[in-house]
Design an enzyme around this catalytic site. Structure first.
Site, mmCIF file in Angstrom:
data_model
loop_
_atom_site.group_PDB
_atom_site.id
_atom_site.type_symbol
_atom_site.label_atom_id
_atom_site.label_comp_id
_atom_site.label_asym_id
_atom_site.label_seq_id
_atom_site.Cartn_x
_atom_site.Cartn_y
_atom_site.Cartn_z
ATOM 1 N N ASP A 87 38.651 40.595 42.547
ATOM 2 C CA ASP A 87 37.615 41.602 43.099
ATOM 3 C C ASP A 87 36.251 41.109 42.547
ATOM 4 O OD1 ASP A 87 36.201 43.657 43.449
ATOM 5 O OD2 ASP A 87 37.584 45.196 42.870
ATOM 6 N N TYR A 120 38.325 48.492 37.170
ATOM 7 C CA TYR A 120 37.876 49.391 38.446
ATOM 8 C C TYR A 120 37.730 48.867 39.628
ATOM 9 C CZ TYR A 120 35.321 52.509 41.353
ATOM 10 O OH TYR A 120 35.175 53.377 42.350
ATOM 11 N N LYS A 176 29.016 44.960 47.883
ATOM 12 C CA LYS A 176 27.996 45.202 47.381
ATOM 13 C C LYS A 176 26.595 44.404 47.856
ATOM 14 C CE LYS A 176 29.886 47.722 43.346
ATOM 15 N NZ LYS A 176 29.007 48.896 43.489
ATOM 16 N N TYR A 178 31.238 61.572 42.445
ATOM 17 C CA TYR A 178 31.748 62.011 41.196
ATOM 18 C C TYR A 178 30.950 63.506 40.962
ATOM 19 C CZ TYR A 178 34.647 58.308 40.887
ATOM 20 O OH TYR A 178 35.715 57.272 41.327
HETATM 21 N N1 PMP Z 1 35.646 46.832 43.088
HETATM 22 C C1 PMP Z 1 34.667 46.792 42.379
HETATM 23 C C2 PMP Z 1 34.765 45.609 40.902
HETATM 24 C C3 PMP Z 1 33.607 47.754 42.226
HETATM 25 O O1 PMP Z 1 32.555 47.686 41.338
HETATM 26 C C4 PMP Z 1 33.437 48.494 43.185
HETATM 27 C C5 PMP Z 1 32.273 49.579 43.255
HETATM 28 N N2 PMP Z 1 31.741 50.210 42.184
HETATM 29 C C6 PMP Z 1 34.353 48.820 44.006
HETATM 30 C C7 PMP Z 1 35.532 47.760 43.966
HETATM 31 C C8 PMP Z 1 34.398 49.942 45.337
HETATM 32 O O2 PMP Z 1 33.475 49.364 46.245
HETATM 33 P P1 PMP Z 1 32.974 50.527 46.910
HETATM 34 O O3 PMP Z 1 32.266 51.534 46.234
HETATM 35 O O4 PMP Z 1 32.051 49.738 47.823
HETATM 36 O O5 PMP Z 1 33.920 51.228 47.929
#
Ligand code: PMP
Length: 432
Positions: free
Chosen positions: A251, A150, A280, A18
């Site tokens: 997610d 998100y 992650k 970003y």
């Molecule tokens: N889903 C959630 C809940 C996340 O927190 C993130 C990363 N901040 C993602 C998806 C995307 O993962 P990445 O940055 O490894 O593409």
């Protein structure tokens, strides 16, 4: 190369998350990292070492240079770092898949080893759309999600990020049009709100004919605002999805692997999704890997369809190096009292963030598991807040109206206290 030469080249040539080009804010140059500390190439505000209060964005749960993970990476490097996964398989990939099946809610039997969180969400969406297509339900192509969410930066994930407060409003009108429910009422311990529950049920019912799936972040909405909600809403969604023939995707890319106090946040509600995304902390933050798990119902549905394969296969799928480290990282997590460690951090953060409650301009202080959040009544002054944290010897990355931390689980008590003090200092710098 000298630190200043590196930083100059960085500013001119390297994109950061970003960020504009050329870069605006000067990043700190990290030379190495060990335990919970980042070592900088040159001191900043008197500190060459900073405690990492962010776990490199939820990932480094065991800290850096952990001997077990270093060894797993080195051993695997001695065998092979990567081979293609089409037509070939390997022990690290298979072992990891089995571990994930064993540790996630029962019923998730099939694992797609993706290369990033966003891709694992793309795969989840594809699974759901393909499942309904294979059953002749061609209208079921939309997703329902909560505002304030998100799910990543690629196309489908962007379409289910918060469309207003979120980061992807630039693309509104070009992204797939999804169904947005209001964000769940705040408060992990709050009684479920009956009016909200009936609104949620009503939305699923009304849109059921066109809904492939509901996708949400369970219990903690992360990058959309660091808000916590009652696990009861997950049960409501599970019931509504079952009743109206809609799949449920959770997610857990941020919340997985113990962060909220249960191994997966779905565990707070005892809910099993049809599809689960993790990432992650999967590799302890060592390498880029994520995974999408699904039920046999979904997998078999896809495999009986007109295109009887899941049409996704990235070059670095199931990267053996990442899989070996992920397997070791999960082993390391499960063989220790991880829940006790997360509770220890929860206590430390609760105590350490208490002083922020009375600061004028602070709207809320909340702690769940190894996550601590201070929310202001205004946007955080990013520069002042970050500098204040660095003065305390701590690395934080405040965002929008929150200063927050999710330290590695191995952070000792005295460092948890320093991280908390840094959050409070960052808050004071922002409101002062
Ligand atoms: N889903 C959630 C809940 C996340 O927190 C993130 C990363 N901040 C993602 C998806 C995307 O993962 P990445 O940055 O490894 O593409």
């Amino acid at each position: 190369m000298t630190p200043s030469a590196l930083l100059d080249l960085d500013r001119r040539h390297v994109w950061h998350p970003y960020a504009p080009m050329p870069g605006l804010d000067e990043p700190l140059l990290v030379e190495s990292a060990a335990g919970v500390r980042l070592t900088l190439a040159q001191p900043v505000r008197g500190h060459r070492e900073l405690i990492d209060g962010m776990s490199s964005w939820w990932a480094a749960i065991h800290g850096y240079r952990h001997p077990v993970l270093d060894r797993a990476a080195a051993d695997q490097l001695g065998r092979m770092s990567h081979v293609m996964f089409g037509g070939l398989t390997h022990e690290p990939g298979v072992r990891l898949a089995k571990r994930l099946v064993d540790m996630t809610p029962e019923g998730l039997e099939h694992v797609f080893l993706a290369d990033s969180g966003s891709v694992s969400v793309e795969v989840a969406v594809k699974m759901c759309l393909q499942y309904w297509r294979s059953r002749g339900r061609h209208r079921k192509t939309r997703l329902l999600t909560w505002r304030g969410g998100y799910h990543g930066d690629t196309w489908h994930p962007m379409s289910v990020c918060d469309p207003e407060g979120g980061m992807h409003h630039l693309w509104s009108g070009t992204l797939p049009g999804q169904v947005f429910a209001p964000a769940p009422p705040s408060g992990f311990d709050a009684e479920p709100d009956a009016a909200y529950v009936s609104e949620l049920r009503g939305l699923v019912r009304r849109h059921a004919e066109e809904l492939a799936a509901v996708i949400v972040e369970p219990v903690v909405q992360g990058a959309g605002g660091m808000r916590f909600h009652s696990p009861a809403y997950l049960r409501v969604l599970r019931e509504a999805c079952d009743e109206h023939d809609v799949l449920l995707v959770l997610d857990e890319i941020a919340t997985g692997f113990g962060r909220t106090g249960t191994l997966f946040a779905a565990g707070h509600a005892d809910v099993t999704p049809d599809v689960l995304c993790v990432g992650k902390a999967l590799t302890g933050g060592y390498l880029t890997m994520a995974a999408t798990l699904c039920s046999t119902r979904v997998a078999e549905g896809i495999s009986r369809g007109e295109l009887p394969v899941l049409a996704h296969g990235p070059t670095f799928m199931a990267n053996p190096l990442a899989a070996a480290v992920a397997d070791a990282s999960i082993g390391l997590l499960l063989e220790q009292d991880w829940a006790g460690e997360v509770r220890r951090l929860e206590r430390g953060l609760s105590e350490g963030l208490e002083p922020a409650r009375t600061v004028p301009g602070v709207r809320d202080v909340r702690v769940l598991g190894a996550i601590g959040v201070v929310q202001l009544d205004r946007p955080v002054d990013l520069v002042a807040a970050s500098q204040a944290a660095i003065r305390e010897g701590v690395w934080l990355r405040p965002f929008r109206d929150t200063v927050y931390t999710m330290p590695p689980y191995v952070t000792p008590d005295e460092d948890v206290a320093r991280v908390s003090a840094a959050v409070c200092a960052a808050v004071a710098a922002s409101v002062g």
